[in-house]
Design a protein around this motif. Structure first.
Motif, PDB file in Angstrom:
ATOM      1  N   ALA A  86       0.835  -1.206   0.000  1.00 51.19           N
ATOM      2  CA  ALA A  86       0.000   0.000   0.000  1.00 51.19           C
ATOM      3  C   ALA A  86       0.870   1.257   0.000  1.00 51.19           C
ATOM      4  N   TRP A  87       1.930   1.254   0.814  1.00 53.80           N
ATOM      5  CA  TRP A  87       2.843   2.394   0.857  1.00 53.80           C
ATOM      6  C   TRP A  87       3.505   2.598  -0.501  1.00 53.80           C
ATOM      7  N   PHE A  88       3.944   1.510  -1.112  1.00 53.67           N
ATOM      8  CA  PHE A  88       4.620   1.598  -2.407  1.00 53.67           C
ATOM      9  C   PHE A  88       3.673   2.141  -3.479  1.00 53.67           C
ATOM     10  N   LEU A  89       2.452   1.621  -3.533  1.00 55.91           N
ATOM     11  CA  LEU A  89       1.491   2.045  -4.555  1.00 55.91           C
ATOM     12  C   LEU A  89       0.999   3.474  -4.307  1.00 55.91           C
ATOM     13  N   SER A  90       0.999   3.898  -3.054  1.00 55.73           N
ATOM     14  CA  SER A  90       0.561   5.255  -2.748  1.00 55.73           C
ATOM     15  C   SER A  90       1.526   6.298  -3.291  1.00 55.73           C
ATOM     16  N   ARG A  91       2.735   5.890  -3.640  1.00 55.08           N
ATOM     17  CA  ARG A  91       3.754   6.809  -4.152  1.00 55.08           C
ATOM     18  C   ARG A  91       3.821   6.823  -5.684  1.00 55.08           C
ATOM     19  N   ILE A  92       3.020   5.978  -6.312  1.00 56.84           N
ATOM     20  CA  ILE A  92       2.971   5.928  -7.778  1.00 56.84           C
ATOM     21  C   ILE A  92       1.765   6.730  -8.259  1.00 56.84           C
ATOM     22  N   ASN A  93       1.977   7.603  -9.214  1.00 61.52           N
ATOM     23  CA  ASN A  93       0.875   8.388  -9.771  1.00 61.52           C
ATOM     24  C   ASN A  93      -0.224   7.438 -10.258  1.00 61.52           C
ATOM     25  N   TYR A  94      -1.425   7.593  -9.728  1.00 59.81           N
ATOM     26  CA  TYR A  94      -2.507   6.643 -10.025  1.00 59.81           C
ATOM     27  C   TYR A  94      -2.849   6.570 -11.506  1.00 59.81           C
TER      28      TYR A  94
END
Length: 358
Positions: free
Chosen positions: A54-62
């Motif tokens: 979740a932390w990793f994906l939260s840092r990728i532009n959706y």
């Protein structure tokens, strides 16, 4: 909204671990020789990897996921197909719904839910008014969902099919499809569900138990009646944390789809209200994020996650309290299941990225 989202998810995770520790203590000792087996397993293979992802994906532009949505869905469908191969497929409780790869056993249908939300949010968001057109909107939607339905019903996993259908129809409705067209699609889904119920006697038994819980209290109505006993024993404040008697071999699946009954037995109406309140507050938070998002893909993705979480919670709670037939659908964040938790937290990581850009 970001803070509300993080706190609500955090409280749900803590509640899940606390209740899993109590609900699984007897079963864990009996089956695995450790009273805290389920707690440790959920923490190591669900919560921790889920939070990291979740932390990793939260840092990728959706918006990255909009361009790769077809690839995400293709990967999820490939995992679903691998279920039917002798080398990787695993059958548990009569359903071929699991994969074993490299010694790690997981349920690909959980990743299918996330992949489908990403794909539908991108697909519907790009088509705008064309989702109302049979050629460009409705027919492709029916074909994709028909293939997904085929894979799920061959396993067979009717509970997941119902939930996936609800997610897909919800996203499609929000995207702007005509109500009459939606009714046609829903009718097709109902026919499929009805057919699956009729061809599997145990599913028809669940309908009978729902309509008349006293029809066979030691057979087809056993789980429902034991759930009623647990809920009835809880009263307003419950019998006390850790003091459930129903988890001691009476109530089936105390760490799975029956865990809400343990919550009510141990924490009473207060605990039940608190749990339901958390899900409703999460639904309100996600709806607020979606409303504030101007991008169609982001808005549809957040609402897809909302339908997934809240819809699954409502189906589980309704079944355990006798308001709907038993489906075997677990309670999000709280029931035992590492794959389900990882996929949920991964999706919420993307939601967090969307919330940051509102």
């Amino acid at each position: 909204m970001q803070t509300r989202l993080v706190w609500t998810i955090g409280i749900l995770l803590v509640l899940g671990l606390v209740m899993l520790s109590s609900a699984g203590i007897m079963d864990g000792q009996k089956k695995f020789g450790s009273p805290y087996y389920y707690l440790k397993h959920q923490l190591l293979f669900g919560v921790l990897p889920g939070l990291v992802l979740a932390w990793f994906l939260s840092r990728i532009n959706y918006r990255f996921w909009r361009g790769t949505s077809w690839l995400v869905l293709f990967g999820a469908l490939t995992l679903m197909i691998l279920v039917f191969t002798p080398k990787f497929g695993v059958t548990l409780n009569g359903a071929r719904s699991w994969l074993s790869i490299g010694g790690y056993v997981f349920q690909p249908a959980e990743f299918l839910k996330l992949g489908l939300i990403i794909y539908l949010a991108a697909w519907c968001g790009e088509r705008d008014e064309r989702v109302k057109n049979w050629t460009y909107g409705i027919l492709p939607f029916v074909l994709v969902m028909g293939f997904v339905a085929l894979l799920l019903l061959l396993q067979p996993d009717l509970g997941t099919f119902i939930l996936v259908a609800a997610i897909a129809l919800g996203v499609y409705f929000i995207a702007g499809v005509h109500l009459k067209d939606l009714i046609v699609i829903i009718s097709i889904a109902f026919i499929l569900v009805g057919g699956m119920i009729l061809v599997q006697p145990y599913r028809l038994d669940r309908i009978k138990a729902f309509l008349n819980p006293s029809v066979d209290p030691r057979g087809i109505s056993y789980q429902l009646n034991q759930s009623f006993i647990a809920i009835g024993s809880g009263g307003v404040f419950g019998v006390g944390y850790g003091n459930s008697t129903q988890k001691s071999g009476f109530l089936p699946e105390p760490v799975g789809d029956s865990i809400f009954a343990i919550i009510v037995e141990e924490l009473g109406l207060v605990g039940a209200g608190f749990t339901i309140g958390l899900f409703l507050f999460l639904a309100f938070t996600l709806a607020s994020i979606a409303k504030a998002t101007s991008d169609a893909f982001g808005r549809l993705f957040v609402m897809g996650m909302n339908i997934w979480i809240v819809g699954q919670a409502l189906v589980n709670i309704a079944a355990i309290t006798g308001l709907a037939p038993l489906t075997g659908v677990p309670l999000p964040f709280i029931s035992y299941g590492g794959t389900a938790l990882v996929s949920l937290l991964a999706g919420l990581g993307i939601v967090f990225n969307i919330a940051k850009r509102v």
